[in-house]
Design a protein around this motif. Structure first.
Motif, PDB file in Angstrom:
ATOM      1  N   UNK A   1       0.854  -1.187   0.000  1.00 19.13           N
ATOM      2  CA  UNK A   1       0.000   0.000   0.000  1.00 19.13           C
ATOM      3  C   UNK A   1       0.889   1.234   0.000  1.00 19.13           C
ATOM      4  N   UNK A   2       0.723   2.066   1.016  1.00 15.65           N
ATOM      5  CA  UNK A   2       1.567   3.256   1.173  1.00 15.65           C
ATOM      6  C   UNK A   2       3.032   2.866   1.091  1.00 15.65           C
ATOM      7  N   UNK A   3       3.845   3.652   0.365  1.00 15.51           N
ATOM      8  CA  UNK A   3       5.261   3.302   0.222  1.00 15.51           C
ATOM      9  C   UNK A   3       6.114   3.976   1.291  1.00 15.51           C
ATOM     10  N   UNK A   4       5.498   4.774   2.117  1.00 14.15           N
ATOM     11  CA  UNK A   4       6.199   5.454   3.213  1.00 14.15           C
ATOM     12  C   UNK A   4       7.347   6.318   2.721  1.00 14.15           C
ATOM     13  N   UNK A   5       7.128   6.974   1.596  1.00 14.07           N
ATOM     14  CA  UNK A   5       8.142   7.913   1.104  1.00 14.07           C
ATOM     15  C   UNK A   5       8.128   9.166   1.956  1.00 14.07           C
ATOM     16  N   UNK A   6       7.023   9.359   2.709  1.00 11.12           N
ATOM     17  CA  UNK A   6       6.887  10.462   3.666  1.00 11.12           C
ATOM     18  C   UNK A   6       6.816  11.839   2.992  1.00 11.12           C
ATOM     19  N   UNK A   7       6.609  11.853   1.686  1.00  6.24           N
ATOM     20  CA  UNK A   7       6.450  13.162   1.048  1.00  6.24           C
ATOM     21  C   UNK A   7       5.254  13.894   1.651  1.00  6.24           C
ATOM     22  N   UNK A   8       4.214  13.109   1.989  1.00  7.64           N
ATOM     23  CA  UNK A   8       3.008  13.717   2.549  1.00  7.64           C
ATOM     24  C   UNK A   8       3.311  14.407   3.874  1.00  7.64           C
ATOM     25  N   UNK A   9       4.218  13.808   4.643  1.00  7.89           N
ATOM     26  CA  UNK A   9       4.539  14.382   5.950  1.00  7.89           C
ATOM     27  C   UNK A   9       5.114  15.789   5.751  1.00  7.89           C
ATOM     28  N   UNK A  10       6.011  15.908   4.757  1.00  5.97           N
ATOM     29  CA  UNK A  10       6.613  17.218   4.502  1.00  5.97           C
ATOM     30  C   UNK A  10       5.585  18.198   3.968  1.00  5.97           C
ATOM     31  N   UNK A  11       4.610  17.660   3.235  1.00  2.00           N
ATOM     32  CA  UNK A  11       3.660  18.528   2.547  1.00  2.00           C
ATOM     33  C   UNK A  11       2.560  19.033   3.476  1.00  2.00           C
ATOM     34  N   UNK A  12       2.233  18.261   4.507  1.00  2.00           N
ATOM     35  CA  UNK A  12       1.067  18.588   5.339  1.00  2.00           C
ATOM     36  C   UNK A  12       1.368  19.789   6.237  1.00  2.00           C
ATOM     37  N   UNK A  13       0.670  20.865   5.965  1.00  2.00           N
ATOM     38  CA  UNK A  13       0.947  22.076   6.744  1.00  2.00           C
ATOM     39  C   UNK A  13       0.383  21.969   8.148  1.00  2.00           C
ATOM     40  N   UNK A  14      -0.650  21.149   8.295  1.00  2.00           N
ATOM     41  CA  UNK A  14      -1.245  20.996   9.624  1.00  2.00           C
ATOM     42  C   UNK A  14      -0.429  20.046  10.506  1.00  2.00           C
ATOM     43  N   UNK A  15       0.537  19.379   9.896  1.00  2.00           N
ATOM     44  CA  UNK A  15       1.332  18.410  10.665  1.00  2.00           C
ATOM     45  C   UNK A  15       0.471  17.262  11.174  1.00  2.00           C
ATOM     46  N   UNK A  16      -0.467  16.839  10.339  1.00  2.00           N
ATOM     47  CA  UNK A  16      -1.458  15.866  10.803  1.00  2.00           C
ATOM     48  C   UNK A  16      -1.048  14.423  10.535  1.00  2.00           C
ATOM     49  N   UNK A  17       0.034  14.235   9.806  1.00  2.00           N
ATOM     50  CA  UNK A  17       0.349  12.867   9.379  1.00  2.00           C
ATOM     51  C   UNK A  17       1.405  12.250  10.288  1.00  2.00           C
ATOM     52  N   UNK A  18       1.115  11.056  10.725  1.00  2.00           N
ATOM     53  CA  UNK A  18       2.050  10.330  11.579  1.00  2.00           C
ATOM     54  C   UNK A  18       2.070   8.877  11.134  1.00  2.00           C
ATOM     55  N   UNK A  19       3.171   8.481  10.522  1.00  2.00           N
ATOM     56  CA  UNK A  19       3.235   7.124   9.965  1.00  2.00           C
ATOM     57  C   UNK A  19       3.451   6.054  11.029  1.00  2.00           C
ATOM     58  N   UNK A  20       3.683   6.462  12.251  1.00  2.00           N
ATOM     59  CA  UNK A  20       4.025   5.478  13.284  1.00  2.00           C
ATOM     60  C   UNK A  20       2.823   5.038  14.124  1.00  2.00           C
ATOM     61  N   UNK A  21       1.647   5.563  13.812  1.00  2.00           N
ATOM     62  CA  UNK A  21       0.464   5.251  14.625  1.00  2.00           C
ATOM     63  C   UNK A  21       0.167   3.753  14.561  1.00  2.00           C
ATOM     64  N   UNK A  22      -0.371   3.224  15.643  1.00  2.00           N
ATOM     65  CA  UNK A  22      -0.770   1.805  15.657  1.00  2.00           C
ATOM     66  C   UNK A  22      -2.283   1.707  15.881  1.00  2.00           C
ATOM     67  N   UNK A  23      -2.839   0.558  15.528  1.00  2.00           N
ATOM     68  CA  UNK A  23      -4.250   0.309  15.833  1.00  2.00           C
ATOM     69  C   UNK A  23      -4.470   0.526  17.328  1.00  2.00           C
ATOM     70  N   UNK A  24      -5.652   1.028  17.664  1.00  2.00           N
ATOM     71  CA  UNK A  24      -5.892   1.323  19.071  1.00  2.00           C
ATOM     72  C   UNK A  24      -7.168   0.614  19.532  1.00  2.00           C
ATOM     73  N   UNK A  25      -7.053  -0.109  20.622  1.00  2.00           N
ATOM     74  CA  UNK A  25      -8.223  -0.797  21.161  1.00  2.00           C
ATOM     75  C   UNK A  25      -8.973   0.148  22.104  1.00  2.00           C
ATOM     76  N   UNK A  26     -10.286  -0.003  22.094  1.00  2.00           N
ATOM     77  CA  UNK A  26     -11.096   0.842  22.960  1.00  2.00           C
ATOM     78  C   UNK A  26     -12.227  -0.035  23.495  1.00  2.00           C
ATOM     79  N   UNK A  27     -12.455   0.023  24.788  1.00  2.00           N
ATOM     80  CA  UNK A  27     -13.555  -0.771  25.353  1.00  2.00           C
ATOM     81  C   UNK A  27     -14.667   0.187  25.750  1.00  2.00           C
ATOM     82  N   UNK A  28     -15.873  -0.082  25.244  1.00  2.00           N
ATOM     83  CA  UNK A  28     -16.992   0.794  25.583  1.00  2.00           C
ATOM     84  C   UNK A  28     -18.093  -0.034  26.250  1.00  2.00           C
TER      85      UNK A  28
END
Lengths: 150, 1127
Positions: free
Chosen positions: B765-792
């Motif tokens: 899928x994503x090639x992790x070239x990280x160009x998007x990270x440099x491009x995002x002015x909001x600094x919203x992209x983080x390639x290191x995020x992991x799935x997150x469990x939530x109990x409701x």
């Protein structure tokens, strides 16, 4: 022997096989009336005593119906039933109850047709096999008939 | 008190009475001991029927009631309530016998049906007297609800729940809510735009503070019971944070493209994408799959997919930047790496693997090292001594420097590079490339001291006293391994390592006329090809196994052959033949291949008496090297392995001496450059932790459980992709290159590099070239995020998971997937939709490019009932196709002109809803041809014209028409994961595969699992109005629970008789809910009634008979068995 009508007790799990029996009904699938159903919450609830009691009372066959493995409403009750039936079959054989008299079948709620097929097949098989040695009524009838023909 | 039983048999109109002689049964029951009243009645479930029971209870002082009627699953509750109203405990008093579903409806013969009814009534009458008084437990209800599925059903339900002030969790597995409805263009019969009526709902669920929207999230586990469910959600990693503004800058620079699922693959999207412009939440998502095999197979963990993509788009600098994150020597690796990545490349399954190594070289040759960004880090005042300037030493130095440490390299030779300089010949690796890359490493602030030999100029002890905080041993393996044969020390036997070193550094032309090289590895190939260039007339390679087992790279073997090197395979050296202590030949023995050895290769077995002599005057053994550890051992006792390499901890790479680390050939024995670099990275981590006093992190990692292996989720291989030959570099002709050390491989041209990179499937899928990270002015992209469990915690659940459209590909007669202009309904919807591939224009597909659309069709055939009402697929009617087919006919006339010919092939027109029939009439009046009959086949001619062959059953004639486009109105199917959802929520599936409602008429949104409700097409095919209505119904059910706040839980649960229990605890292991606890003090097991669900696993097994399920006790079941079998 052709007029022998086997007595079959069905212990059906509430969620799958009992529902399948309801579906067979709403679908108007007819099958032999030999089988009479006792509703259980789970096939894993069927105590071996119930099976033995049925045979002692003269049942010619017992059919335990549960959900398919993996589908049990109570996670794995059906697998417990499977182990129990495996044991029970061995014990019943020792007492002269043919192993083909105790059936365990997975019949899902949607499988009304399968319920009809299993009920029909079991009735036919038991007709071939003849009455259980503990079915005193049928044996007495046979005895009377035999003595008449003789 | 003796029992007083009331018995009632229902006629159910005639449903029961037509087979079962009900009066006879009532009469039989009347004769049964304890029965004081026995009646038959037309409708027991009706009000008068229930009143009959109530009044009899009072009038006759009934203690028990048995009703023989329909299934207890239908009316047990009804009659229990009647008994309760009559003043009896319903569990004590009431039993229901099913003489309809299990009696009259399944038995054809009246006598048999009546007899069966009599027997099961007898069982019921016997059982009822053994029933106990039970009081249902009451539990409070959590007022939150969970809605699973964010289509129109789920959105509507969530909005309704939220608007009444309760909280709804809306879980949607896709990145956006909306579901199928928002993929459509117009909604029949009013033709309002679905976006116009659907997007406000999407916005509402996104904004309402009572709706907790969880998009890109799946329900993982459900436990608990009605009113008190505990649900585990898995919030899938989106890699884009909530501060995303949806500006699309990221997707503009993203190099990776995939077909957009939202547009049913009719147009492309980037790996970072928004499903469609109106998506809610307006938050991009990155499509990451299982890490691409090229990345995982790279020992150094290089982002191969990333730099291949960067080459594809011509951003060579970013390609180099990505390579430099893991490989400090890109040009070197681009030339000499054995490229394990290419062996694992999945494109190889289609045609040929990507020429990854050549692409790396291309990037390195076409970008500037000086422009590689260096991280801004604080200087750390810790000095690290690095002994050896080979690839591992350079790696450790470079990456420690990038972290702010101060490394100093000590090199024994005059020039740095280790084996890269002395071992790898210049025609493979020009020294200029090596110099340039080492210079770059040094330019970052790495100190280099050449001519400094360990043991001679300094020792480990002296380094420590000189103030180095850590030491790294990267001294390689430079000592030749002996052949151990006779006359090995004779003149003319020169080992490969010194031979290559001399030729590389001094180029003396030291090869003699006839050279024999012993060995089959890369060093042997290098020695042979260098010998060719250093004056040899003939060069032969002697190898003891066959070419298949040769460890040398294929291209090196081929290169050697091209340069005239002769190969003697399956031959082993036995003795050097000498004259006056000078080599005149080598005696060899032929080998056969025996069974495989520890390396997996077949072991060579000498053939007795097959010795022969190869004449030669120089022998170059190249059978391996070992580590020279003597200089280290001189003053420091360090542990060595049996092979003479340094003993290290496999995680920390620390030697037996704290603070001294080792890697590379000195640890692994002779290996590849990339393996050395891989070891170097481990050392960098370890030294960093060592200097920060964080070595315990390794222990924590070792203790952490290994990640559960999940199934590979690669991007699928492209179907029907054109087979493209692998890009090939230009090579200098062998006749020319044999006489010099110029680089043989000239590299790829820009065009072939880019086109080869374009073949990449982007497995991960994503090639992790990280160009998007440099491009995002909001600094919203983080390639290191992991799935997150939530109990409701929720009190009620609505399942609104929708349907899957049928895939008509297997119906070969319609040519879907084969003919360009055969569309599915959903594809046509996307064409017609303003956000689709054609921006709402109805256009034909290009015959060559499925993503291109050309001009409007002049004639269209619409085929109804594709997979519906078809015993081969689904017997049911999908209920929406007739109407949307009419809508398509109208849209075609509207958008493509009224002269467009539209043919509808239908079986029956089912226009049952409000305004539907009128719409049908209107469309007919627009001149749409309606043909009653199924299409047998569609064929395509060379111009893309489709011939539709069908039957007109009204005229009884075959029809054959030519059209530009055909639309298949495919069936709605149950979701492919319906089985998983069923198990997760404990609900049922009907024979059509959709979720089963509790009652087809009276409980259309309930399920057998109390507190779990259904809405929308997951329960069966439905149009939008029905879906919305059902969603509102399901919401009302949830609200009823939440508003009441209290729920009764059936009392049919287990209990363990404390007087009988022997404390064997077998039941504890059997209980699937862990509801049984052991009371140590009293030595008995106890049931926790809040957790027990009453499955009876314990009761079915309890050896002492202490465990029982209430309402299913032995006495009760025995009585029923007796009733069935004994008079």
């Amino acid at each position: 022997m052709s007029d022998f009508e086997p007595k079959i007790v069905g212990f059906f799990c509430n969620w799958c096989t009992f529902t399948a029996a309801d579906l067979a009904g709403t679908s108007r699938l007819s099958y032999p009336s030999n089988i009479k159903i006792i509703r259980m919450m789970c096939s894993g609830m069927v105590d071996p005593k119930y099976v033995i009691k049925s045979f002692l009372n003269g049942a010619d066959g017992v059919l335990i119906g549960g959900c398919w493995p993996g589908d049990c409403h109570y996670i794995n009750g059906n697998l417990k039933a499977r182990r129990r039936v495996a044991m029970l079959t061995e014990i019943l054989k020792e007492y002269g109850i043919d192993e083909s008299r105790l059936w365990l079948r997975w019949i899902a709620a949607s499988e009304g047709t399968m319920l009809k097929e299993v009920a029909t097949e079991m009735t036919d098989k038991l007709k071939e096999l003849g009455p259980s040695p503990l079915n005193l009524d049928a044996n007495r009838d046979n005895l009377n008939k035999d003595s008449k023909t003789a | 008190m003796s029992e007083r039983i009331g018995f009632y048999i229902c006629h159910c109109g005639i449903n029961i009475a037509y087979r079962v002689r009900v009066t006879e049964i009532a009469a039989y029951a009347a004769s049964f001991p304890g029965v004081v009243v026995a009646r038959d009645y037309l409708f027991m479930c009706s009000d008068p029927g229930q009143e009959l029971i109530e009044s009899d209870i009072k009038k006759h002082n009934l203690t028990r009631v048995v009703v023989a009627s329909c299934s207890p699953r239908m009316h047990e509750k009804t009659f229990r309530s009647a008994c309760a109203r009559g003043g009896l405990n319903p569990y004590h008093a009431f039993h229901m016998v099913c003489v309809r579903e299990h009696g009259s409806w399944v038995t054809e013969n009246e006598d048999e049906a009546t007899e069966k009814a009599r027997i099961i009534v007898r069982a019921g009458l016997k059982r009822v007297s053994f029933q106990d008084t039970l009081i249902p437990s009451e539990f409070s209800v959590n007022s939150n609800s969970l809605v699973v599925g964010g289509g129109i059903a789920g959105m509507q339900a969530a909005i309704d729940i939220a608007s009444s002030g309760f909280r709804a969790y809306l879980v949607e597995k896709e990145p956006t809510v909306g579901g199928h409805m928002l993929q459509y263009d117009k909604a029949f019969p009013t033709l309002d735009c679905t976006a116009c009526i659907g997007t406000p709902k999407m916005v509402a669920v996104g904004q309402d503070k009572n709706v907790e929207l969880r998009s890109y999230c799946e329900v993982e586990d459900v436990s608990g019971f009605v009113g008190n469910f505990k649900v585990t959600l898995n919030n899938k990693a989106r890699y884009v944070k909530t501060n995303c503004t949806g500006c699309a800058d990221c997707s503009k620079v993203c190099p990776v493209e995939f077909p957009n699922e939202w547009d049913v693959n009719t147009k492309m999207r980037k790996a970072i994408y928004l499903s469609f412009p109106q998506a809610v939440p307006v938050r991009y998502v990155i499509d990451k799959r299982t890490k691409a095999p090229c990345k995982t197979s790279c020992p150094a963990g290089t982002n191969v997919q990333g730099y291949v993509q960067m080459v594809k788009v011509g951003n060579y600098q970013q390609a180099l930047n990505l390579i430099m994150e893991r490989l400090p020597l890109p040009g070197v690796l681009g030339r000499v790496c054995p490229h394990p990545c290419e062996s694992d490349c999945r494109r190889g399954l289609v045609d040929s693997s990507i020429a990854i190594r050549d692409l790396k070289r291309f990037a390195a040759d076409n970008a500037n090292l000086a422009d590689v960004p260096q991280p801004e880090v604080e200087e750390i005042d810790k000095r690290v001594a690095i002994i050896g300037s080979g690839p591992v030493g350079l790696t450790v130095a470079y990456y420690l420097r990038r972290k702010g440490f101060k490394p100093t390299i000590f090199e024994a030779m005059e020039k740095p590079g280790g084996m890269l300089r002395t071992g790898i010949p210049d025609y493979r690796l020009p020294p200029a490339i090596l110099d340039q890359e080492i210079d770059h490493i040094l330019s970052t602030g790495v100190e280099l001291k050449t001519g400094q030999a360990l043991g001679a100029d300094f020792t480990l002890a002296s380094l420590k006293s000189d103030g180095f905080d850590a030491i790294f041993l990267g001294i390689g393996a430079h000592v030749p391994v002996k052949m151990n044969i006779e006359n090995e020390e004779a003149d003319g036997v020169v080992d490969a390592v010194p031979f290559l070193r001399r030729e590389n550094l001094e180029r003396p032309g030291s090869a003699k006329k006839r050279v024999v090289v012993i060995g089959g590895g890369n060093v042997a190939m290098d020695a042979a090809r260098v010998a060719v260039r250093s004056g040899a007339e003939t060069v032969a390679v002697v190898y003891r196994r066959s070419e298949n087992e040769m460890p040398a790279d294929h291209e090196e073997i081929e290169g050697a052959k091209e340069e005239g090197v002769e190969f003697f395979n399956l031959v082993g050296p036995k003795r050097v033949v000498i004259e006056n202590n000078e080599v005149i030949g080598i005696e060899c023995i032929k080998n056969e291949l025996g069974p495989a050895d520890a390396s997996g290769r077949r072991r060579p077995v000498p053939v007795e008496g097959s010795e022969y002599i190869i004449d030669c005057d120089m022998i170059i053994p190249a059978i391996g090297q070992r580590v020279e550890s003597a200089p280290v051992l001189k003053d420091t006792p360090i542990d060595l392995t049996a092979w003479g390499t340094f003993t290290v901890d496999s995680d920390t790479m620390e030697t037996s001496i704290p603070g001294v680390f080792a890697a590379g050939d000195a640890v692994t024995g002779p290996a590849t450059v990339v393996e050395a670099i891989a070891g170097g990275h481990k050392v960098v981590t370890a030294i960093e932790r060592y200097l920060n006093q964080e070595m315990d992190l390794f222990d924590q990692e070792r203790k952490a459980p290994e990640a559960v292996s999940v199934e590979d989720d690669f991007v699928p291989l492209p179907e029907g992709a054109a087979l493209v030959a692998r890009a090939k570099s230009a090579f200098i002709d062998p006749s020319e290159r044999k006489f010099n050390f110029d680089e043989v491989d000239l590299g790829l041209s820009e065009k072939s590099a880019q086109s080869d990179a374009d073949k990449c499937i982007n497995c991960g899928g994503c090639c992790e070239c990280k160009l998007c990270v440099d491009e995002c002015k909001a600094g919203a992209i983080d390639h290191e995020v992991k799935d997150e469990k939530e109990v409701i915690d929720v009190g009620s659940i609505i399942i609104a998971t929708g349907f899957d459209p049928l895939d008509p590909t297997p119906m070969l007669q319609y040519g879907y997937g084969k003919y360009a202009n055969v569309f599915t309904n959903l594809e046509f919807e996307r064409l017609s939709n303003a956000t689709g591939p054609t921006l709402g224009k109805l256009l034909k597909r290009d015959l060559k490019d499925p993503m291109k659309f050309t001009d409007p069709p002049k004639s269209v055939a619409i085929l109804h009932c594709i997979g519906s009402r078809d015993i081969n697929y689904h017997e049911y009617c999908s209920r929406t196709c007739c109407m949307y087919a009419l809508k398509y006919a109208h849209l075609l006339k509207d958008k493509c002109g009224h002269d467009t010919l539209v043919y509808n092939f239908y079986i029956d027109m089912r226009c049952f809803g409000k305004g539907y029939e009128e719409f049908y009439k209107k469309v007919q009046s627009e001149g749409v041809r309606m043909i009653r009959g199924k299409v047998g086949s569609i064929t395509e001619d060379e111009n893309g014209i489709l011939t539709v062959l069908g039957e007109d059953t009204l005229s009884g004639r075959m029809v054959e028409i030519q059209v530009d486009m055909a639309i298949l109105c495919t069936a709605m199917e149950p979701r492919s994961n319906a089985g998983d959802v069923m198990r997760k929520f404990g609900i049922g599936i009907g024979s059509d595969g959709f979720f089963q409602e509790e009652h087809p008429k009276l409980a259309p949104v309930s399920t057998p699992s109390s507190g779990v409700f259904l809405a929308g097409a997951c329960q069966g095919p439905k149009d939008i109005p029905d879906t919305v209505a059902q969603a509102k119904g399901a919401a009302a059910e949830c609200l009823a629970l939440s508003a009441k706040g209290i729920v009764e839980v059936p009392p049919m649960i287990s209990f363990i008789d404390p007087d009988v229990c022997v404390g064997c605890q077998v039941c504890i292991g059997l209980c699937p809910y862990s509801a049984i606890e052991f009371d140590m003090f009293n030595n008995i097991s106890e049931v926790n009634s809040a957790v027990c669900k009453g499955c009876g696993s314990c009761a079915g097994h309890c050896p002492s008979g202490a465990a029982k399920v209430r309402h299913f006790t032995d006495q009760q079941v025995f009585a029923e068995i007796d009733g069935l079998l004994l008079n």
